[in-house]
Scaffold this active site. Structure first.
Site, PDB file in Angstrom:
ATOM      1  N   ASN A   9       0.877  -1.173   0.000  1.00  0.00           N
ATOM      2  CA  ASN A   9       0.000   0.000   0.000  1.00  0.00           C
ATOM      3  C   ASN A   9       0.913   1.222   0.000  1.00  0.00           C
ATOM      4  OD1 ASN A   9      -1.895   1.997   0.326  1.00  0.00           O
ATOM      5  ND2 ASN A   9      -2.752   1.202   2.231  1.00  0.00           N
ATOM      6  N   ARG A  85      -2.606  -2.337  -3.481  1.00  0.00           N
ATOM      7  CA  ARG A  85      -3.836  -1.564  -3.328  1.00  0.00           C
ATOM      8  C   ARG A  85      -3.763  -0.394  -4.306  1.00  0.00           C
ATOM      9  NH1 ARG A  85      -5.578   2.737   1.314  1.00  0.00           N
ATOM     10  NH2 ARG A  85      -7.703   3.063   0.597  1.00  0.00           N
ATOM     11  N   HIS A 173     -12.722   2.751  -0.532  1.00  0.00           N
ATOM     12  CA  HIS A 173     -12.670   1.823   0.607  1.00  0.00           C
ATOM     13  C   HIS A 173     -13.303   0.481   0.254  1.00  0.00           C
ATOM     14  CE1 HIS A 173     -12.290   5.433   3.545  1.00  0.00           C
ATOM     15  NE2 HIS A 173     -11.090   4.888   3.338  1.00  0.00           N
ATOM     16  N   ARG A 233      -9.426  15.834   5.664  1.00  0.00           N
ATOM     17  CA  ARG A 233     -10.193  16.109   4.450  1.00  0.00           C
ATOM     18  C   ARG A 233     -11.561  16.676   4.799  1.00  0.00           C
ATOM     19  NH1 ARG A 233      -9.472  10.353   1.604  1.00  0.00           N
ATOM     20  NH2 ARG A 233      -8.025   9.838   3.274  1.00  0.00           N
ATOM     21  N   GLU A 371      -7.919  -5.147   4.919  1.00  0.00           N
ATOM     22  CA  GLU A 371      -7.752  -4.930   3.482  1.00  0.00           C
ATOM     23  C   GLU A 371      -6.577  -5.732   2.929  1.00  0.00           C
ATOM     24  OE1 GLU A 371      -8.971  -0.293   3.048  1.00  0.00           O
ATOM     25  OE2 GLU A 371      -7.676  -0.861   4.728  1.00  0.00           O
TER      26      GLU A 371
END
Length: 389
Positions: A9, A85, A173, A233, A371
């Site tokens: 990742n 990813r 996601h 964010r 993940e």
């Protein structure tokens, strides 16, 4: 000798990685987890208790350190494949893909849709190609899980020509949501096939409505900037705010991007931190306000997603905040009492797997996401245990 799959990742200044045993299992077991942080500045390589500062200037050097570490374990580890990813797969990539020149060209073309994430994802692929030219690499997409969202939900009210250029709601996601839906039957087979909202609450935060194990709506849309307010964010805002900043504040596009991505969200609201644990322990009025705004938007989006589902059977909390911040779960569930949600305070305090009370018509669960394992699963499956087809 243990054959392994690496899951990568890659971010702008870090590479997180995990090693999984390619032992014939559809869901490989993790052996090691680590990261290279501070790439380009004060870099540090960390894995299984081994932590050291190193002069690492770019992703290729970072991956060289990882490969060298593997080579040092050559007697017991042999690398078979790498799973990445990838934030954006566009509308074409609705499942993982074995990376070749054509796939790389497609992913390069998607950089304008994810300029803060995609370039770093791709740089890791290119670096490994230089270091291991024949190594199988697999792209796993955060957008893929959401390809089932109906057209009425993923279309912006903009001219059709923009839609045809790729301006639409994608959702992100997805690897986390896919993992949760895959393991939910272990908790309840009936719930897995029902109306589920998953709240992935971490430094990045989004929510997803799942019906019959398929995504039908989500809060992040064209980019990972949309939806809930996050660590740094902004989440959803009126697009005219951007026009205001351009026209009245004479801000450049780059300055606005920096503001919305890195100086907004919980950090911007509180003026203290984008870290939820820090905010909850602060006691400062602005920290409390930031938390309240975060919870308010979760509750509002939960109502919207429940409407898209036509009701709600199960609410699942996951990711860092969702898994560990009992006070946030409590606030959200109290705000959603109108949906029939009722939690067991003690179970919630203990981060139990199920935190709803016996009388709650809506099941509320806390399920840790993984993940990395879903990427390892896809990488193993697609490469037949790491061997190129």
């Amino acid at each position: 000798m243990q054959e392994v799959i690496i899951v990568i990742n890659a971010g702008s200044s870090s590479i997180k990685f995990a090693l999984f045993a390619a032992n014939g299992s559809q869901y490989p077991d993790m052996l090691y987890r680590g990261q290279v942080s501070g790439i380009g500045s004060e870099a540090r390589f960390t894995v299984q208790g081994d932590s050291r500062s190193l002069p690492i200037h770019d992703h290729q050097e970072a991956l060289r350190v990882l490969v060298d570490w593997l080579d040092a374990h050559d007697d017991d580890l042999r690398l078979l494949a790498v799973g990445h990813r990838i934030v954006h797969g566009g509308s074409r990539y609705i499942r993982p893909a074995l990376i070749d020149e054509a796939v790389m060209a497609d992913l390069e073309a998607l950089v304008p849709l994810a300029p803060l994430h995609q370039p770093h994802n791709l740089s890791a692929i290119r670096a490994l190609r230089q270091l291991h030219p024949g190594l199988a690499q697999v792209a796993c997409f955060d957008t893929a899980f959401h390809h089932t969202i109906p057209e009425v939900a993923h279309t912006f009210a903009l001219p059709k020509s923009l839609y045809e250029e790729g301006v639409r709601r994608y959702g992100f996601h997805g690897l986390s949501y896919e993992y949760i839906i895959n393991v939910l039957p272990q908790h309840s087979e009936a719930e897995a096939g029902g109306r589920v909202v998953i709240a992935h609450l971490g430094q990045g935060a989004s929510m997803c409505a799942v019906k019959n194990r398929q995504s039908i709506a989500t809060t992040m849309t064209f980019t990972p900037l949309d939806g809930l307010p996050m660590g740094t964010r902004c989440g959803s805002i009126d697009p005219a705010v951007v026009l205001y900043l351009l026209r009245e504040k004479n801000m450049t596009a780059d300055a606005i991007s920096d503001l919305l991505h890195y100086r907004s969200g919980l950090a911007g609201l509180s003026g203290i931190s984008g870290d939820m644990k820090t905010l909850l322990g602060s006691g400062h009025v602005d920290a409390d306000k930031a938390v309240d705004i975060f919870v308010y938007h979760i509750c509002r989006e939960l109502g919207s997603l429940a409407a898209a589902l036509g009701g709600l059977d199960t609410l699942i909390f996951t990711a860092g905040i969702g898994e560990r911040a009992a006070v946030i779960r409590d606030k959200v569930c109290k705000g959603a009492a109108w949906l029939g949600i009722d939690i067991d305070p003690e179970a919630n305090r203990n981060n139990a797997a199920r935190i709803s009370s016996a009388r709650s018509p809506v099941s509320v669960r806390v399920i840790p996401t993984n993940e990395e394992q879903i990427i390892a699963h896809h990488t193993y499956t697609l490469t037949s245990g790491g061997h190129n087809e």
